[in-house]
Design a protein around this motif. Structure first.
Motif, PDB file in Angstrom:
ATOM      1  N   UNK A  58       0.816  -1.213   0.000  1.00 45.73           N
ATOM      2  CA  UNK A  58       0.000   0.000   0.000  1.00 45.73           C
ATOM      3  C   UNK A  58       0.849   1.262   0.000  1.00 45.73           C
ATOM      4  N   UNK A  59       1.962   1.253   0.701  1.00 44.73           N
ATOM      5  CA  UNK A  59       2.790   2.460   0.745  1.00 44.73           C
ATOM      6  C   UNK A  59       3.430   2.768  -0.598  1.00 44.73           C
ATOM      7  N   UNK A  60       3.515   1.758  -1.476  1.00 43.80           N
ATOM      8  CA  UNK A  60       4.162   1.928  -2.774  1.00 43.80           C
ATOM      9  C   UNK A  60       3.188   2.237  -3.906  1.00 43.80           C
ATOM     10  N   UNK A 182      33.949   4.147  -7.564  1.00 40.57           N
ATOM     11  CA  UNK A 182      34.219   5.378  -8.318  1.00 40.57           C
ATOM     12  C   UNK A 182      33.452   5.499  -9.626  1.00 40.57           C
ATOM     13  N   UNK A 183      32.989   4.385 -10.186  1.00 41.78           N
ATOM     14  CA  UNK A 183      32.298   4.441 -11.467  1.00 41.78           C
ATOM     15  C   UNK A 183      30.864   4.956 -11.339  1.00 41.78           C
ATOM     16  N   UNK A 184      30.278   4.855 -10.160  1.00 44.17           N
ATOM     17  CA  UNK A 184      28.848   5.105  -9.994  1.00 44.17           C
ATOM     18  C   UNK A 184      28.438   6.548 -10.274  1.00 44.17           C
ATOM     19  N   UNK A 185      29.193   7.567  -9.839  1.00 42.56           N
ATOM     20  CA  UNK A 185      28.726   8.942 -10.081  1.00 42.56           C
ATOM     21  C   UNK A 185      28.563   9.308 -11.552  1.00 42.56           C
ATOM     22  N   UNK A 186      29.151   8.550 -12.457  1.00 40.96           N
ATOM     23  CA  UNK A 186      29.013   8.860 -13.879  1.00 40.96           C
ATOM     24  C   UNK A 186      27.795   8.190 -14.503  1.00 40.96           C
ATOM     25  N   UNK A 187      27.038   7.434 -13.726  1.00 46.52           N
ATOM     26  CA  UNK A 187      25.893   6.690 -14.265  1.00 46.52           C
ATOM     27  C   UNK A 187      24.621   7.520 -14.111  1.00 46.52           C
ATOM     28  N   UNK A 188      24.434   8.468 -15.001  1.00 46.75           N
ATOM     29  CA  UNK A 188      23.293   9.362 -14.914  1.00 46.75           C
ATOM     30  C   UNK A 188      21.965   8.701 -15.153  1.00 46.75           C
ATOM     31  N   UNK A 189      21.954   7.474 -15.662  1.00 46.68           N
ATOM     32  CA  UNK A 189      20.694   6.781 -15.901  1.00 46.68           C
ATOM     33  C   UNK A 189      20.089   6.174 -14.633  1.00 46.68           C
ATOM     34  N   UNK A 190      20.805   6.256 -13.525  1.00 50.61           N
ATOM     35  CA  UNK A 190      20.299   5.677 -12.280  1.00 50.61           C
ATOM     36  C   UNK A 190      19.294   6.602 -11.603  1.00 50.61           C
ATOM     37  N   UNK A 191      18.177   6.052 -11.174  1.00 51.44           N
ATOM     38  CA  UNK A 191      17.242   6.761 -10.299  1.00 51.44           C
ATOM     39  C   UNK A 191      16.724   5.775  -9.261  1.00 51.44           C
ATOM     40  N   UNK A 192      16.922   6.107  -8.011  1.00 48.41           N
ATOM     41  CA  UNK A 192      16.371   5.305  -6.922  1.00 48.41           C
ATOM     42  C   UNK A 192      15.242   6.089  -6.271  1.00 48.41           C
ATOM     43  N   UNK A 193      14.192   5.394  -5.894  1.00 50.68           N
ATOM     44  CA  UNK A 193      13.077   6.001  -5.176  1.00 50.68           C
ATOM     45  C   UNK A 193      12.932   5.263  -3.855  1.00 50.68           C
ATOM     46  N   UNK A 194      13.100   5.982  -2.761  1.00 54.60           N
ATOM     47  CA  UNK A 194      13.042   5.379  -1.430  1.00 54.60           C
ATOM     48  C   UNK A 194      11.643   5.557  -0.855  1.00 54.60           C
ATOM     49  N   UNK A 195      10.995   4.457  -0.586  1.00 52.94           N
ATOM     50  CA  UNK A 195       9.681   4.435   0.059  1.00 52.94           C
ATOM     51  C   UNK A 195       9.913   4.683   1.551  1.00 52.94           C
ATOM     52  N   UNK A 196       9.836   5.944   1.947  1.00 51.02           N
ATOM     53  CA  UNK A 196      10.234   6.332   3.289  1.00 51.02           C
ATOM     54  C   UNK A 196       8.997   6.289   4.194  1.00 51.02           C
ATOM     55  N   UNK A 197       8.620   5.051   4.592  1.00 54.79           N
ATOM     56  CA  UNK A 197       7.417   4.898   5.416  1.00 54.79           C
ATOM     57  C   UNK A 197       7.716   4.782   6.904  1.00 54.79           C
ATOM     58  N   UNK A 198       8.990   4.856   7.249  1.00 53.83           N
ATOM     59  CA  UNK A 198       9.421   4.922   8.655  1.00 53.83           C
ATOM     60  C   UNK A 198       9.051   3.695   9.476  1.00 53.83           C
ATOM     61  N   UNK A 199       8.851   2.567   8.800  1.00 54.48           N
ATOM     62  CA  UNK A 199       8.611   1.313   9.508  1.00 54.48           C
ATOM     63  C   UNK A 199       9.485   0.227   8.909  1.00 54.48           C
ATOM     64  N   UNK A 200       9.910  -0.689   9.757  1.00 52.92           N
ATOM     65  CA  UNK A 200      10.640  -1.859   9.291  1.00 52.92           C
ATOM     66  C   UNK A 200       9.796  -3.085   9.582  1.00 52.92           C
ATOM     67  N   UNK A 331       2.879   3.535   5.707  1.00 53.15           N
ATOM     68  CA  UNK A 331       2.752   2.099   5.523  1.00 53.15           C
ATOM     69  C   UNK A 331       1.292   1.694   5.738  1.00 53.15           C
ATOM     70  N   UNK A 332       0.773   0.865   4.843  1.00 49.61           N
ATOM     71  CA  UNK A 332      -0.625   0.419   4.859  1.00 49.61           C
ATOM     72  C   UNK A 332      -1.576   1.561   4.560  1.00 49.61           C
ATOM     73  N   UNK A 333      -1.121   2.555   3.834  1.00 50.63           N
ATOM     74  CA  UNK A 333      -1.962   3.714   3.542  1.00 50.63           C
ATOM     75  C   UNK A 333      -3.263   3.283   2.859  1.00 50.63           C
ATOM     76  N   UNK A 334      -4.367   3.718   3.433  1.00 45.42           N
ATOM     77  CA  UNK A 334      -5.673   3.389   2.890  1.00 45.42           C
ATOM     78  C   UNK A 334      -6.273   2.100   3.414  1.00 45.42           C
ATOM     79  N   UNK A 335      -5.505   1.337   4.188  1.00 44.79           N
ATOM     80  CA  UNK A 335      -5.992   0.071   4.738  1.00 44.79           C
ATOM     81  C   UNK A 335      -6.363   0.241   6.209  1.00 44.79           C
ATOM     82  N   UNK A 336      -7.082  -0.730   6.740  1.00 42.77           N
ATOM     83  CA  UNK A 336      -7.481  -0.668   8.146  1.00 42.77           C
ATOM     84  C   UNK A 336      -6.294  -0.724   9.085  1.00 42.77           C
ATOM     85  N   UNK A 337      -5.175  -1.256   8.595  1.00 42.61           N
ATOM     86  CA  UNK A 337      -3.964  -1.394   9.421  1.00 42.61           C
ATOM     87  C   UNK A 337      -3.034  -0.200   9.282  1.00 42.61           C
ATOM     88  N   UNK A 338      -3.497   0.877   8.686  1.00 39.62           N
ATOM     89  CA  UNK A 338      -2.669   2.049   8.393  1.00 39.62           C
ATOM     90  C   UNK A 338      -1.941   2.557   9.635  1.00 39.62           C
TER      91      UNK A 338
END
Length: 779
Positions: A58-60, A182-200, A331-338
């Motif tokens: 749900x968080x994603x 050292x090779x990573x900063x030149x990889x402009x095609x990378x995009x990461x999206x962090x689902x920051x729901x503050x739960x583990x 986390x659980x956005x929209x669900x009863x367990x939200x």
């Protein structure tokens, strides 16, 4: 927490945004229902919990809806966080990529996998995920692999390499090992999206330290973008008392925020103002809001704002650096367990599931209904499916591999030395195959004997670099770096090595162009790299991993550089053949066979365990006539061969040796013969293949058991003494071939420094111990 503001362009029209919202609701419904059916509807005869992650899915939902329906292009590749697999399947279903029959088969036999799988899922999956951290870093190695194959062959560059990851994954060391290469900063095609729901998994994360993590990404050369507050909440910040509201939300602990999500409107009005500075202003602002607005405000996070997400993705695309988007979610956005701290594996009850249908405009009696034909949402799904359509990859056939490269192996040489010479010979004998070879090492290229190959082939780097030591006559390795090199030198992290190896080994299926990837590392560190190496094979990557030096034979280096359990690791690894040859010719044959198994449907990886100990190649006693030589080759490729038969009649005992202990076994054979004790001597090149043959004979696995009749014929059955520079249990299964007594010699303790002879005697893999063990087995 302060946020880096994202400049929001004009929002889509209300119709478009409304349509996108309808799709988002349907994705949430389908993802929750896929899990619900698996646990609450489908029968489970075993009684074992099926499981699933409605909360993590749900968080994603907002992130993935915005990405797929508002941003992605066909050439982009996305790694989806493991617990959001149902969201991916829901989207694929709406796009017409998944047959509805699979929606009821989550975690069922041959159904939808628990986590995204390139090989096992029936719908399109770009990256296998499931081992946290590895799915995210796979995008880095995929970007490098795609650049490499595009630089060397007629292959198109892929689009964005996108990872959708949970915030708890940022605890994994694999993430940070990869980011600092050292090779990573030149990889402009990378995009990461962090689902920051503050739960583990088990708790609300006390302090996720998003600012510190963002700084770590920035220090590694990444652009960071934060979407924390939605548009409604940002509008409230502009009202009187809005600044107090911002300070209050930014300053409250994660646990308090999560508790507010579980409160009624009355509780929110009481708790939200808090007791600090600006309380009265905040009370007045809260009083202006009705109950629905108040509930909406506390939930209005950027990771659920479709417009903000799309603009964040566009901003990431506009930069030549890799980018990471921190998307605050519930986390659980929209669900009863939200928001509940124990919602990670919680499941909706039947009543809660039916109420969810009412709230999302779905029909619980027809849960898999698509949008009505001609509706705006159906049109959006159709247009998205057309935009993201990919033509099937037509894979080229891998290059032909010869049976032999024509070298005569003479004098004393180690398998590591033979390995280093192999590439030059391959280039002469099979130049087309050699052009497909790419080697990788974690800062140990020269010490694993790749120096000659590196001088010949050069270092690959996405940017041309100057070799400032090119005119230094004392430089043994010419470190020429450019886009046509065939060796990739990484930092010292072995996890990165095998991550890249897996993606290089997948170009045959991703890009249609097979490579022949070979990675080298010190054998003890195979265990350190085992998880991502195994996961790369699971995801379809086919490659060769060479562990060298191995065993306690690297005696002076001490226990920290000596490997014991790796032979068993190789035998136990699915999708891979483990080899441990003793002689240069055996190694050459096995390497050629391993190369011939790469880059094709049904292909197989290989693991080689090599040594720096020089061995007299004359001990191999290679036959001169072609027929006998071919029989030897077939034996070596089957797993082993009879090197020496008893001088007369049947053997009283059979010695079985693998790898560098063959000289000691030969000397023991001589001593036993001198004492009048008839003995056979069998040399194994692959205990793995022999074990497979035994299982085939027992009807427990596929394959051919002919090798057993050649090296352990029933008519010559005798007690066995096995010896190897590794844990003795790796060969203990041989007793089951003819059901004979067996003494297993090997190394079962941590190594130590010393001379090879001293250590062999200490661990009992020396000639004297072999002879003694053989005599003890005699009747």
């Amino acid at each position: 927490m302060a946020t880096e503001a994202v400049e929001i362009a004009a929002a889509p029209s209300e119709v478009d945004l409304e349509t996108l919202g309808s799709v988002e609701d349907r994705v949430l419904w389908l993802a929750a229902s896929i899990i619900h059916h698996a646990n609450k509807v489908r029968e489970t005869p075993s009684g074992v919990k099926v499981g699933g992650h409605q909360a993590s899915s749900a968080s994603m939902v907002g992130i993935m809806t915005a990405l797929w329906f508002g941003h992605l292009e066909a050439a982009d590749r996305v790694s989806v966080k493991p617990h959001a697999a149902p969201v991916l399947h829901a989207i694929n279903y709406l796009l017409g990529r998944l047959d509805p029959s699979y929606l009821t088969e989550l975690r069922a036999y041959k159904g939808l996998q628990s986590y995204p799988s390139r090989i096992k899922d029936p719908d399109p999956v770009d990256f296998s995920t499931g081992s946290v951290g590895i799915g995210a870093t796979a995008t880095i190695w995929s970007a490098i692999a795609n650049r490499y194959v595009a630089d060397h062959f007629d292959v198109s560059r892929a689009g964005r390499q996108i990872a959708l990851i949970g915030d708890a994954e940022l605890d994994e060391g694999a993430i940070w090992e990869a980011l600092v290469d050292p090779m990573v900063p030149s990889l402009g095609e990378l995009m990461w999206v962090v689902d920051l729901n503050r739960q583990s998994l088990d708790r609300i994360v006390p302090d996720i330290a998003a600012g510190r993590i963002r700084s770590m990404f920035e220090a590694a050369g990444w652009r960071t973008i934060t979407v924390k507050y939605g548009r409604f909440l940002r509008e409230l910040f502009e009202r009187k008392g809005g600044e107090a509201l911002r300070r209050r939300i930014d300053g409250m602990p994660n646990e308090e925020y999560q508790r507010l999500l579980r409160g009624s409107a009355e509780e929110l009005r009481e708790r939200l103002p808090g007791s600090g500075r600006g309380r009265r202003d905040l009370e007045r602002l809260v009083a202006e809001l009705d109950d629905a607005e108040l509930a909406r405000a506390i939930r209005d996070l950027g990771g659920h704002d479709l417009v903000d997400l799309i603009e964040a993705f566009r901003a990431a695309d506009a930069d030549e650096r890799p980018a990471v988007v921190f998307a605050y979610t519930i986390k659980a956005r929209g669900l009863a367990t939200e928001g509940h701290p124990a919602n990670h594996s919680a499941l909706l009850s039947a009543e809660e599931w039916e109420r969810l249908a009412d709230g999302l405009g779905a029909d619980a009696s027809d849960p898999w209904a698509r949008f009505p034909e001609g509706s705006p949402a159906a049109g959006l799904c159709a247009r998205t499916a057309e935009r993201l359509h990919r033509e099937p990859v037509e894979a080229e056939a891998p290059p032909a591999i010869p049976d032999d490269v024509g070298r005569e192996h003479r004098g004393k040489a180690s398998t590591q030395q033979a390995f280093g010479r192999f590439f030059v010979d391959l280039g002469h004998q099979a130049p087309e195959a050699a052009t497909s070879v790419v080697t990788v090492s974690p800062d140990v290229g020269t010490s694993t004997n790749l120096g000659g190959w590196i001088n010949h082939a050069g270092i690959w780097n996405p940017r041309e670099r100057v070799d400032w030591f090119a005119d230094d006559t004392n430089t043994l390795v010419q470190w020429r770096e450019g886009r046509q090199g065939q060796h990739v030198e990484l930092g010292i992290a072995e996890v990165n090595l095998v991550g890249l190896l897996g993606e290089l080994g997948a170009t045959w299926s991703r890009d249609g162009r097979p490579l022949l990837p070979i990675g080298t590392l010190y054998d003890p560190f195979v265990n350190r790299a085992l998880e991502p190496w195994s996961f790369g094979i699971y995801a379809g990557g086919q490659s060769i991993l060479v562990g060298t030096p191995s065993g306690v034979t690297l005696a002076p280096e001490g226990g920290a550089h000596q490997s014991i359990s790796t032979p068993s690791v190789g035998i136990g690894q699915p999708g891979c053949i483990a080899w441990e040859p003793a002689f240069g010719q055996d190694l050459e044959w096995a390497l050629l066979d391993a190369l011939g198994r790469l880059g094709r449907p049904g292909g197989e990886s290989a693991y080689f365990r090599l040594s720096t100990r020089p061995i007299d190649q004359a001990l191999a006693a290679l036959p001169d006539d072609p027929r006998s030589r071919e029989q030897r080759r077939q034996g070596a490729l089957g797993g082993g061969y009879l090197l020496r038969a008893a001088a007369e009649g049947l053997p009283a005992v059979t010695i079985v040796a693998m790898g560098v202990t063959v000289p000691e076994a030969c000397a023991a054979h001589d001593e036993l013969g001198a004492a009048g004790i008839a003995a056979d001597l069998v040399v194994l090149t692959s205990a793995d293949l022999v074990f497979r043959a035994l299982r085939a004979r027992q009807g427990l696995g596929p394959g051919d058991d002919a090798i057993l009749d050649r090296i352990f014929p029933a008519g010559r059955s005798a007690p066995l003494v096995t010896v190897m520079d590794g844990h003795p249990h790796a060969l203990a299964f041989l007793a089951g071939v003819n059901e004979v007594p067996l003494a297993s010699l090997g190394v079962d303790d941590f190594g130590q420094s010393g001379d090879v002879g001293d250590l062999y005697r200490h661990f009992g893999i020396d000639t004297e111990t072999i002879v003694g063990a053989a005599i003890d087995l005699l009747p």
